[in-house]
Design a protein around this motif. Structure first.
Motif, short mmCIF file in Angstrom:
data_model
loop_
_atom_site.label_atom_id
_atom_site.label_comp_id
_atom_site.label_asym_id
_atom_site.label_seq_id
_atom_site.Cartn_x
_atom_site.Cartn_y
_atom_site.Cartn_z
N ALA A 103 1.56 -1.28 0.04
CA ALA A 103 0.26 0.14 -0.09
C ALA A 103 1.21 1.31 -0.28
N LYS A 104 0.26 1.74 -0.55
CA LYS A 104 0.56 3.95 -0.76
C LYS A 104 0.25 4.44 0.17
N ILE A 105 0.99 4.63 1.91
CA ILE A 105 0.28 5.29 2.80
C ILE A 105 1.10 6.57 2.98
N ILE A 106 -0.41 7.58 2.92
CA ILE A 106 0.55 8.82 3.22
C ILE A 106 -0.61 9.39 4.07
N VAL A 107 0.53 9.75 4.77
CA VAL A 107 0.59 10.42 6.59
C VAL A 107 1.12 12.06 5.97
N ILE A 108 -0.06 13.03 6.78
CA ILE A 108 0.10 14.32 6.50
C ILE A 108 0.73 14.84 7.74
N THR A 109 2.41 15.48 7.91
CA THR A 109 2.66 15.67 8.99
C THR A 109 2.57 17.11 8.61
N GLY A 110 2.09 18.06 10.35
CA GLY A 110 2.08 19.88 10.05
C GLY A 110 0.97 19.57 9.41
N PHE A 111 0.66 20.28 9.26
CA PHE A 111 -0.13 21.29 8.52
C PHE A 111 -1.46 21.42 7.25
N ALA A 112 -2.03 20.60 7.19
CA ALA A 112 -3.07 19.79 6.09
C ALA A 112 -3.02 20.98 4.84
N VAL A 113 -3.01 22.40 5.36
CA VAL A 113 -3.42 23.28 4.24
C VAL A 113 -1.45 23.08 3.40
N GLU A 114 -0.88 22.80 4.00
CA GLU A 114 0.91 23.31 3.36
C GLU A 114 0.91 21.81 2.89
N PHE A 115 -0.08 20.17 3.31
CA PHE A 115 0.40 19.05 2.44
C PHE A 115 0.13 19.72 0.45
N ASP A 116 1.37 18.46 0.42
CA ASP A 116 0.97 18.52 -1.46
C ASP A 116 -0.02 17.86 -1.51
N TYR A 117 -0.68 17.65 -1.57
CA TYR A 117 -2.32 17.10 -2.20
C TYR A 117 -2.01 16.92 -3.92
N ASP A 118 -1.72 17.14 -4.32
CA ASP A 118 -1.34 17.47 -5.83
C ASP A 118 -0.39 16.37 -6.18
N ALA A 119 0.31 16.33 -4.97
CA ALA A 119 1.94 15.43 -5.73
C ALA A 119 0.82 13.93 -5.91
N VAL A 120 0.39 13.54 -4.55
CA VAL A 120 -0.23 12.98 -3.96
C VAL A 120 -1.49 12.38 -5.00
N LEU A 121 -2.22 13.23 -5.46
CA LEU A 121 -3.46 12.41 -6.12
C LEU A 121 -2.64 12.52 -7.89
N ALA A 122 -1.97 13.67 -8.51
CA ALA A 122 -1.23 12.82 -9.46
C ALA A 122 -0.79 11.05 -9.54
N ARG A 123 -0.40 10.88 -8.51
CA ARG A 123 0.19 9.42 -8.40
C ARG A 123 -1.34 8.74 -8.50
N MET A 124 -2.67 9.23 -8.28
CA MET A 124 -3.43 7.84 -8.06
C MET A 124 -3.79 8.38 -9.41
N GLU A 125 -4.01 9.48 -10.09
CA GLU A 125 -4.51 9.54 -11.59
C GLU A 125 -3.08 8.35 -12.23
N SER A 126 -1.89 9.12 -12.14
CA SER A 126 -1.84 7.80 -13.12
C SER A 126 -1.97 6.17 -12.89
N ASP A 127 -2.15 5.81 -11.49
CA ASP A 127 -2.74 4.63 -11.27
C ASP A 127 -3.43 4.29 -11.91
N LEU A 128 -4.61 5.13 -11.64
CA LEU A 128 -5.79 4.66 -12.66
C LEU A 128 -5.49 4.59 -14.07
N GLU A 129 -5.12 5.51 -15.06
CA GLU A 129 -4.62 5.36 -15.82
C GLU A 129 -3.52 4.09 -16.30
N GLY A 130 -3.48 3.23 -15.80
CA GLY A 130 -2.48 1.77 -16.04
C GLY A 130 -1.29 2.39 -15.34
N ALA A 131 -0.79 3.52 -15.37
CA ALA A 131 0.74 3.46 -15.67
C ALA A 131 2.21 3.08 -14.40
N ASN A 132 0.95 2.48 -13.77
CA ASN A 132 1.69 2.13 -12.37
C ASN A 132 2.98 0.74 -12.93
#
Length: 132
Positions: A103-132
């Motif tokens: 599993a890809k375990i994503i833990v937010i440390t620090g403030f959620a507003v500073e977390f790079d959701y976009d980087a994680v969502l891009a990985r999810m998008e890549s997995d969804l498209e079958g590029a894993n």
């Protein structure tokens, strides 16, 4: 034609769901129960969904989340789908990583507003498209 589906599994609405909904045009948000597992398994076995990304928010009901994941891990198709576990506290990460090493375990440390959701969502998008 290949049909891919993003499944967001959580016990309550949360920030992760908002982020996933903002990024993906089609998301199936569900509560991670045995009935949900049966529905996911049926869609994969029937070929209605040929590729899936599972995002499980394990912040609450952790034992029930583990029971749901056990069902998925025992299923031939669901066990090979990309799995993201989100919503954990930093001190919970190691135990979940040991229990679910693929599993890809994503833990937010620090403030959620500073977390790079976009980087994680891009990985999810890549997995969804079958590029894993």
């Amino acid at each position: 034609m290949s049909t891919a589906m993003m499944y967001y599994l959580a016990w309550h609405e949360d920030d992760w769901l908002d982020e996933v909904l903002d990024r993906f045009p089609e998301v199936n948000a569900l509560v991670p129960t045995a009935k949900t597992f049966e529905m996911l398994a049926e869609k994969r076995q029937s070929g209605e969904v040929t590729r899936a990304v599972l995002v499980l928010n394990a912040a609450e009901e952790q034992e029930r989340c583990r029971a749901f994941l056990q069902l998925c891990l025992e299923h031939e198709q669901l066990s090979s789908d990309p799995l993201y576990i989100v919503g954990l506290k930093p001190e919970e990460e190691e135990a979940w990583r040991e229990a679910y090493p693929t599993a890809k375990i994503i833990v937010i440390t620090g403030f959620a507003v500073e977390f790079d959701y976009d980087a994680v969502l891009a990985r999810m998008e890549s997995d969804l498209e079958g590029a894993n």
